[in-house]
Design a protein around this motif. Structure first.
Motif, PDB file in Angstrom:
ATOM      1  N   ALA A 177       0.838  -9.392   2.701  1.00  0.00           N
ATOM      2  CA  ALA A 177       1.069 -11.007   2.699  1.00  0.00           C
ATOM      3  C   ALA A 177       1.604 -11.528   3.988  1.00  0.00           C
ATOM      4  CB  ALA A 177       1.982 -11.478   1.352  1.00  0.00           C
ATOM      5  N   ALA A 178       1.849 -10.574   4.893  1.00  0.00           N
ATOM      6  CA  ALA A 178       2.902 -10.791   6.089  1.00  0.00           C
ATOM      7  C   ALA A 178       4.013 -11.391   5.628  1.00  0.00           C
ATOM      8  CB  ALA A 178       1.981 -11.891   7.084  1.00  0.00           C
ATOM      9  N   ASP A 179       4.687 -10.912   4.485  1.00  0.00           N
ATOM     10  CA  ASP A 179       6.081 -11.413   4.144  1.00  0.00           C
ATOM     11  C   ASP A 179       7.068 -10.863   4.870  1.00  0.00           C
ATOM     12  OD1 ASP A 179       8.270 -11.891   2.698  1.00  0.00           O
ATOM     13  OD2 ASP A 179       7.179 -11.872   0.881  1.00  0.00           O
ATOM     14  N   LEU A 180       7.534 -11.543   5.771  1.00  0.00           N
ATOM     15  CA  LEU A 180       8.818 -11.155   6.895  1.00  0.00           C
ATOM     16  C   LEU A 180       9.804 -11.030   6.152  1.00  0.00           C
ATOM     17  CD1 LEU A 180       8.025 -13.332  10.011  1.00  0.00           C
ATOM     18  CD2 LEU A 180       6.774 -11.366   9.338  1.00  0.00           C
ATOM     19  N   GLY A 181      10.377 -12.000   5.116  1.00  0.00           N
ATOM     20  CA  GLY A 181      11.659 -11.797   4.288  1.00  0.00           C
ATOM     21  C   GLY A 181      11.455 -10.459   3.460  1.00  0.00           C
ATOM     22  N   ALA A 182      10.460  -9.999   3.066  1.00  0.00           N
ATOM     23  CA  ALA A 182      10.543  -8.969   2.162  1.00  0.00           C
ATOM     24  C   ALA A 182      10.718  -7.736   3.136  1.00  0.00           C
ATOM     25  CB  ALA A 182       9.074  -8.955   1.442  1.00  0.00           C
ATOM     26  N   LEU A 183       9.928  -7.626   4.087  1.00  0.00           N
ATOM     27  CA  LEU A 183      10.128  -6.525   5.252  1.00  0.00           C
ATOM     28  C   LEU A 183      11.462  -6.580   5.834  1.00  0.00           C
ATOM     29  CD1 LEU A 183       6.959  -6.571   7.057  1.00  0.00           C
ATOM     30  CD2 LEU A 183       7.372  -5.292   5.265  1.00  0.00           C
ATOM     31  N   ARG A 184      12.183  -7.607   6.048  1.00  0.00           N
ATOM     32  CA  ARG A 184      13.507  -7.435   6.471  1.00  0.00           C
ATOM     33  C   ARG A 184      14.327  -7.156   5.435  1.00  0.00           C
ATOM     34  NH1 ARG A 184      12.282 -12.839   9.105  1.00  0.00           N
ATOM     35  NH2 ARG A 184      12.794 -13.733   7.213  1.00  0.00           N
ATOM     36  N   GLY A 185      14.016  -7.333   4.031  1.00  0.00           N
ATOM     37  CA  GLY A 185      15.018  -6.938   2.997  1.00  0.00           C
ATOM     38  C   GLY A 185      14.725  -5.573   2.768  1.00  0.00           C
ATOM     39  N   LEU A 186      14.209  -4.790   3.266  1.00  0.00           N
ATOM     40  CA  LEU A 186      13.723  -3.349   2.605  1.00  0.00           C
ATOM     41  C   LEU A 186      15.242  -2.564   2.817  1.00  0.00           C
ATOM     42  CD1 LEU A 186      10.444  -2.474   4.503  1.00  0.00           C
ATOM     43  CD2 LEU A 186      10.815  -2.673   2.050  1.00  0.00           C
ATOM     44  N   ASP A 187      15.407  -1.765   1.738  1.00  0.00           N
ATOM     45  CA  ASP A 187      16.567  -0.969   1.663  1.00  0.00           C
ATOM     46  C   ASP A 187      16.500   0.255   2.442  1.00  0.00           C
ATOM     47  OD1 ASP A 187      18.626   0.829   0.713  1.00  0.00           O
ATOM     48  OD2 ASP A 187      18.750  -0.347  -1.116  1.00  0.00           O
ATOM     49  N   ALA A 188      17.253   0.313   3.529  1.00  0.00           N
ATOM     50  CA  ALA A 188      17.043   1.348   4.643  1.00  0.00           C
ATOM     51  C   ALA A 188      17.699   2.656   3.719  1.00  0.00           C
ATOM     52  CB  ALA A 188      18.037   1.157   5.703  1.00  0.00           C
ATOM     53  N   GLU A 189      18.651   2.533   3.035  1.00  0.00           N
ATOM     54  CA  GLU A 189      19.109   3.902   2.496  1.00  0.00           C
ATOM     55  C   GLU A 189      17.952   4.263   1.496  1.00  0.00           C
ATOM     56  OE1 GLU A 189      23.129   5.595  -0.327  1.00  0.00           O
ATOM     57  OE2 GLU A 189      22.968   3.357   0.706  1.00  0.00           O
ATOM     58  N   LEU A 190      17.506   3.493   0.704  1.00  0.00           N
ATOM     59  CA  LEU A 190      16.499   3.855  -0.426  1.00  0.00           C
ATOM     60  C   LEU A 190      15.280   4.297   0.526  1.00  0.00           C
ATOM     61  CD1 LEU A 190      15.298   4.115  -3.064  1.00  0.00           C
ATOM     62  CD2 LEU A 190      14.403   1.700  -3.001  1.00  0.00           C
ATOM     63  N   ALA A 191      14.870   3.710   1.418  1.00  0.00           N
ATOM     64  CA  ALA A 191      13.648   4.133   2.132  1.00  0.00           C
ATOM     65  C   ALA A 191      14.085   5.525   2.740  1.00  0.00           C
ATOM     66  CB  ALA A 191      13.447   3.231   3.484  1.00  0.00           C
ATOM     67  N   SER A 192      15.119   5.874   3.257  1.00  0.00           N
ATOM     68  CA  SER A 192      15.405   7.171   3.721  1.00  0.00           C
ATOM     69  C   SER A 192      15.669   8.235   2.691  1.00  0.00           C
ATOM     70  CB  SER A 192      16.859   7.185   4.277  1.00  0.00           C
ATOM     71  OG  SER A 192      17.389   8.429   4.909  1.00  0.00           O
ATOM     72  N   GLU A 193      16.075   7.924   1.570  1.00  0.00           N
ATOM     73  CA  GLU A 193      15.975   8.766   0.346  1.00  0.00           C
ATOM     74  C   GLU A 193      14.700   9.258  -0.122  1.00  0.00           C
ATOM     75  OE1 GLU A 193      18.329   7.046  -2.634  1.00  0.00           O
ATOM     76  OE2 GLU A 193      20.271   7.365  -1.610  1.00  0.00           O
ATOM     77  N   LEU A 194      13.530   8.096   0.017  1.00  0.00           N
ATOM     78  CA  LEU A 194      12.297   8.175  -0.238  1.00  0.00           C
ATOM     79  C   LEU A 194      11.462   8.870   0.693  1.00  0.00           C
ATOM     80  CD1 LEU A 194      11.808   5.185  -2.423  1.00  0.00           C
ATOM     81  CD2 LEU A 194      12.067   7.443  -3.254  1.00  0.00           C
ATOM     82  N   LYS A 195      12.023   9.097   1.883  1.00  0.00           N
ATOM     83  CA  LYS A 195      11.307   9.537   3.167  1.00  0.00           C
ATOM     84  C   LYS A 195      10.322   8.848   3.602  1.00  0.00           C
ATOM     85  CE  LYS A 195      12.647  14.461   1.834  1.00  0.00           C
ATOM     86  NZ  LYS A 195      13.803  14.672   2.492  1.00  0.00           N
ATOM     87  N   ALA A 196      10.560   7.689   3.686  1.00  0.00           N
ATOM     88  CA  ALA A 196       9.531   6.460   4.073  1.00  0.00           C
ATOM     89  C   ALA A 196       9.800   6.189   5.708  1.00  0.00           C
ATOM     90  CB  ALA A 196       9.700   5.109   3.206  1.00  0.00           C
ATOM     91  N   SER A 197       8.890   6.946   6.219  1.00  0.00           N
ATOM     92  CA  SER A 197       9.350   6.886   7.801  1.00  0.00           C
ATOM     93  C   SER A 197       8.743   5.538   8.436  1.00  0.00           C
ATOM     94  CB  SER A 197       8.270   7.876   8.329  1.00  0.00           C
ATOM     95  OG  SER A 197       6.960   7.552   8.412  1.00  0.00           O
TER      96      SER A 197
END
Length: 235
Positions: A177-197
């Protein structure tokens, strides 16, 4: 300004020589990546910037002609960003995969440069980097490399984590959806724990796309080998 973007996964397994006998398993992903690059070409950019995750030694800018290799994966496959002659430090794996994708489609539509982004980079700084990319007068397209979670199955690199599937689904919705707000709001700590590069590169894209009025389309979503792979276009 940003005129188009393509989001692709960055596993070296996209290179058939690396995947070997398993290469056909990612044929659909390769086809989707090729389609995404076609959208970039159609935008007629003045330059193409490839952004991907990188370890410390692979962070920062890479000029046109920078070279990479998959020899570390046991195959004699070498690549370079665009057709310009270049030298210097070797591309990180994510940018090498991007260079391979571009060579595969015969990219000659604009000069190509690279940017390796540290996966721990804070969201605020990612957004700032994106804004800086889009601030110039030239028409910029971006090829944004990165994987979603690596925890979708028991055999995944990060083992099974029940948070992985909803995380990947949210990212897929945001990219589609090219949702900039949703991308800005991604949880960096969760992404790291899930190994989302892909978290940091996606947030760089969100910063670059501010005010560009781009629409998104999700071309591919799957989790082979327990890793989330997504292909999307913004135009």
């Amino acid at each position: 300004m940003l005129v188009a973007a393509a989001v692709c996964p960055c596993p070296p397994l996209l290179v058939p020589e690396v995947a070997s006998a398993a290469a056909p398993e990612l044929d659909a992903a390769r086809a989707a990546c090729a389609d995404a690059l076609g959208v970039l070409a159609a935008a007629r950019p003045d330059r193409l910037l490839v952004v991907g995750p990188a370890e410390a030694e692979g962070r920062g800018t890479f000029p046109a002609g920078s070279r990479g290799s998959f020899r570390g994966f046991g195959v004699e496959v070498d690549v370079q960003l665009g057709t310009a002659a270049g030298s210097g430090r070797e591309l990180p794996a994510s940018l090498a995969v991007a260079a391979w994708l571009l060579e595969r489609v015969g990219w000659a539509d604009a000069p190509v440069e690279g940017l390796g982004v540290g996966e721990p980079l804070a969201a605020e700084r990612c957004i700032e980097v994106g804004r800086e990319i889009a601030a110039g007068p030239d028409r910029v397209a971006m090829l944004v490399m990165g994987d979603a979670s690596a925890c979708r199955t028991l055999k995944a690199p990060g083992y099974l984590d029940e948070r992985a599937e909803p995380f990947d689904a949210a990212v897929a919705r945001a990219l589609g959806a090219a949702d900039l707000g949703a991308l800005r709001g991604l949880d960096a700590e969760l992404a790291s724990e899930l190994k989302a590069s892909g978290r940091a590169p996606w947030q760089v894209l969100a910063g670059a796309a501010e005010g560009a009025g781009l629409s998104g389309a999700l071309l591919y979503e799957s989790a082979p080998y327990g890793v989330g792979y997504l292909v999307a276009t913004w135009s």
